[in-house]
Design a protein around this motif. Structure first.
Motif, mmCIF file in Angstrom:
data_model
loop_
_atom_site.group_PDB
_atom_site.id
_atom_site.type_symbol
_atom_site.label_atom_id
_atom_site.label_comp_id
_atom_site.label_asym_id
_atom_site.label_seq_id
_atom_site.Cartn_x
_atom_site.Cartn_y
_atom_site.Cartn_z
ATOM 1 N N THR A 38 0.725 -1.237 -0.138
ATOM 2 C CA THR A 38 -0.112 -0.123 0.195
ATOM 3 C C THR A 38 0.876 1.206 -0.144
ATOM 4 O OG1 THR A 38 -1.807 -1.143 1.240
ATOM 5 C CG2 THR A 38 -1.884 1.175 1.233
ATOM 6 N N ILE A 39 2.005 1.392 1.014
ATOM 7 C CA ILE A 39 2.774 2.500 0.906
ATOM 8 C C ILE A 39 3.439 2.538 -0.194
ATOM 9 C CG2 ILE A 39 4.798 3.283 2.090
ATOM 10 C CD1 ILE A 39 3.815 1.925 4.814
ATOM 11 N N PHE A 40 4.187 1.389 -0.936
ATOM 12 C CA PHE A 40 4.842 1.520 -2.140
ATOM 13 C C PHE A 40 4.114 1.934 -3.180
ATOM 14 C CE2 PHE A 40 6.413 -0.409 -6.001
ATOM 15 C CZ PHE A 40 7.788 0.095 -6.226
ATOM 16 N N GLY A 41 2.886 1.291 -3.478
ATOM 17 C CA GLY A 41 2.121 1.636 -4.552
ATOM 18 C C GLY A 41 1.621 2.984 -4.568
ATOM 19 N N ASN A 42 0.938 3.405 -3.445
ATOM 20 C CA ASN A 42 0.288 4.704 -3.291
ATOM 21 C C ASN A 42 1.252 6.104 -3.610
ATOM 22 O OD1 ASN A 42 -2.674 4.432 -2.966
ATOM 23 N ND2 ASN A 42 -1.889 3.062 -1.478
ATOM 24 N N VAL A 43 2.495 5.794 -2.798
ATOM 25 C CA VAL A 43 3.466 6.803 -2.841
ATOM 26 C C VAL A 43 4.080 6.908 -4.249
ATOM 27 C CG1 VAL A 43 5.849 7.406 -2.343
ATOM 28 C CG2 VAL A 43 4.373 6.684 -0.677
ATOM 29 N N LEU A 71 -3.432 6.073 1.587
ATOM 30 C CA LEU A 71 -2.043 5.863 2.420
ATOM 31 C C LEU A 71 -2.649 6.393 3.907
ATOM 32 C CD1 LEU A 71 0.847 5.168 2.051
ATOM 33 C CD2 LEU A 71 1.168 7.498 1.652
ATOM 34 N N CYS A 72 -3.274 7.357 4.124
ATOM 35 C CA CYS A 72 -3.922 7.651 5.401
ATOM 36 C C CYS A 72 -4.781 6.766 5.973
ATOM 37 C CB CYS A 72 -4.613 9.224 5.240
ATOM 38 S SG CYS A 72 -3.188 10.341 4.995
ATOM 39 N N TYR A 73 -5.533 6.295 4.979
ATOM 40 C CA TYR A 73 -6.705 5.385 5.695
ATOM 41 C C TYR A 73 -5.962 4.140 6.259
ATOM 42 C CZ TYR A 73 -11.288 3.102 4.822
ATOM 43 O OH TYR A 73 -12.440 2.394 5.038
ATOM 44 N N THR A 74 -5.149 3.732 5.843
ATOM 45 C CA THR A 74 -4.550 2.423 6.329
ATOM 46 C C THR A 74 -3.597 2.525 7.538
ATOM 47 O OG1 THR A 74 -2.659 2.532 4.513
ATOM 48 C CG2 THR A 74 -4.574 0.835 3.958
ATOM 49 N N THR A 75 -2.971 3.703 7.474
ATOM 50 C CA THR A 75 -1.944 4.149 8.416
ATOM 51 C C THR A 75 -2.763 4.459 9.829
ATOM 52 O OG1 THR A 75 -0.456 5.113 6.664
ATOM 53 C CG2 THR A 75 -0.022 5.574 9.105
ATOM 54 N N SER A 76 -4.118 4.803 9.703
ATOM 55 C CA SER A 76 -4.865 4.983 10.844
ATOM 56 C C SER A 76 -5.077 3.976 11.604
ATOM 57 C CB SER A 76 -6.366 5.793 10.398
ATOM 58 O OG SER A 76 -7.054 4.823 9.502
#
Length: 313
Positions: A38-43, A71-76
């Motif tokens: 998720t981080i790699f793909g969205n960034v 990115l924020c959604y999953t990080t929450s």
């Protein structure tokens, strides 16, 4: 809003799959892999859309917003879930639960509205191509994005305040991985039907109205695409819109299952799996769906990578 009731100082215990300890390690692996992707793909999408001038269009402006949101959604939720899996005491403070609930709800609602805006963008591009530049101008796109974010957070504050103000009579064990409305409502020791009715109304506004507008937009788009004489033109139109419809189906399907039925009727374990899907798996799949099925994105990624390598040399 008075959120400090009888259980607020003690925080909550997040049960997750505590009754199934054999699932802890597989879940840890799935979360680590999905969060990394998720981080790699969205960034990557954010960087490519910002650095490549050919992607400075309304479609990719909204796609950048979607990547930031995911990115924020999953990080929450994911970092705290990973920490809880690795320790015996699976707790969250009251303030942490409130923050998690508000952010998760806000970003989920924002994504619903943003997907509707993206479908309108495709509708104008395919059905009104001569007016596209005039309609989808910079200020209109900025207003639509701002409207999605502000409405999402406003809805979240309303739903969170209704949920957190319910009396819990000291109940602290949340049968979930994170603080979410259906799980928190089950802690209440009062009649939740009036609150459920109000939450249902807000969910209809945030879920059903956007998905209805999306389906109407794509009904017109399908008619317009079938009239295109060029096979290449039809293929490109269906490819771009097909990616969007896959994302819409995954996100809205699971969201409607969770929020448009009473919490008491939701299967305990199935509800947790559905939450994991739209909260973690869908944000991981979005970059793959939009990049692998999008020729412009793949070419832009190659151009950006070649520029980076040439700069290093």
């Amino acid at each position: 809003m008075n959120w400090a009731n009888d259980s607020s100082p003690k925080g909550f215990i997040l049960l997750g799959f505590s009754d199934k300890p054999w699932l802890q390690m597989p879940l840890l692996v799935v979360l680590l892999i999905s969060y990394t992707f998720t981080i790699f793909g969205n960034v990557s999408i954010m960087i490519v859309c910002i650095l490549d001038p050919k992607l400075h269009t309304p479609m990719y402006f909204f796609l950048t917003n979607l990547s930031i949101l995911d990115l924020c959604y999953t990080t929450s939720t994911v970092p705290h879930m990973l920490a809880n899996i690795c320790r015996n005491k699976k707790t969250i403070s009251y303030g942490g639960c409130v923050a998690q609930l508000i952010i998760f709800l806000a970003l989920g609602a924002t994504e619903c509205l943003l997907l509707a805006v993206m479908s309108f963008d495709r509708f104008v591009a395919i059905c009104r191509p001569l007016h596209y530049v005039v309609i989808m101008n910079r200020w209109f796109c900025l207003r639509m994005a701002a409207f999605s974010w502000l409405t999402g957070f406003s809805n979240s504050v309303l739903q969170s305040s209704l949920t957190l103000n319910m009396p819990r009579c000291g109940h602290r064990e949340v049968d979930h991985f994170f603080c979410e409305v259906p799980a928190l409502l089950k802690l209440s020791c009062a009649d939740t039907k009036p609150i459920e009715a109000e939450l249902f109304f807000f969910s209809v506004l945030i879920l059903l109205i956007p998905v209805t507008l999306i389906l109407i937009s794509y009904g017109f788009i399908a008619q317009a695409v079938l009239k295109i004489r060029s096979a290449e033109g039809r293929r490109k139109a269906f490819g771009t819109c097909g990616s969007h419809m896959v994302v819409v189906s995954l996100f809205f399907g699971t969201g409607i299952y969770m929020y448009l039925q009473p919490p008491s009727s939701t299967s305990k374990d199935w509800g947790k799996m559905v939450s994991l899907f739209y909260g973690i798996i869908t944000p991981m799949l979005n970059p793959l769906i939009y990049s692998l099925r999008n020729k412009d994105m793949k070419e832009a990624f190659k151009r950006v990578m070649s520029r980076i390598f040439l700069y290093k040399k």
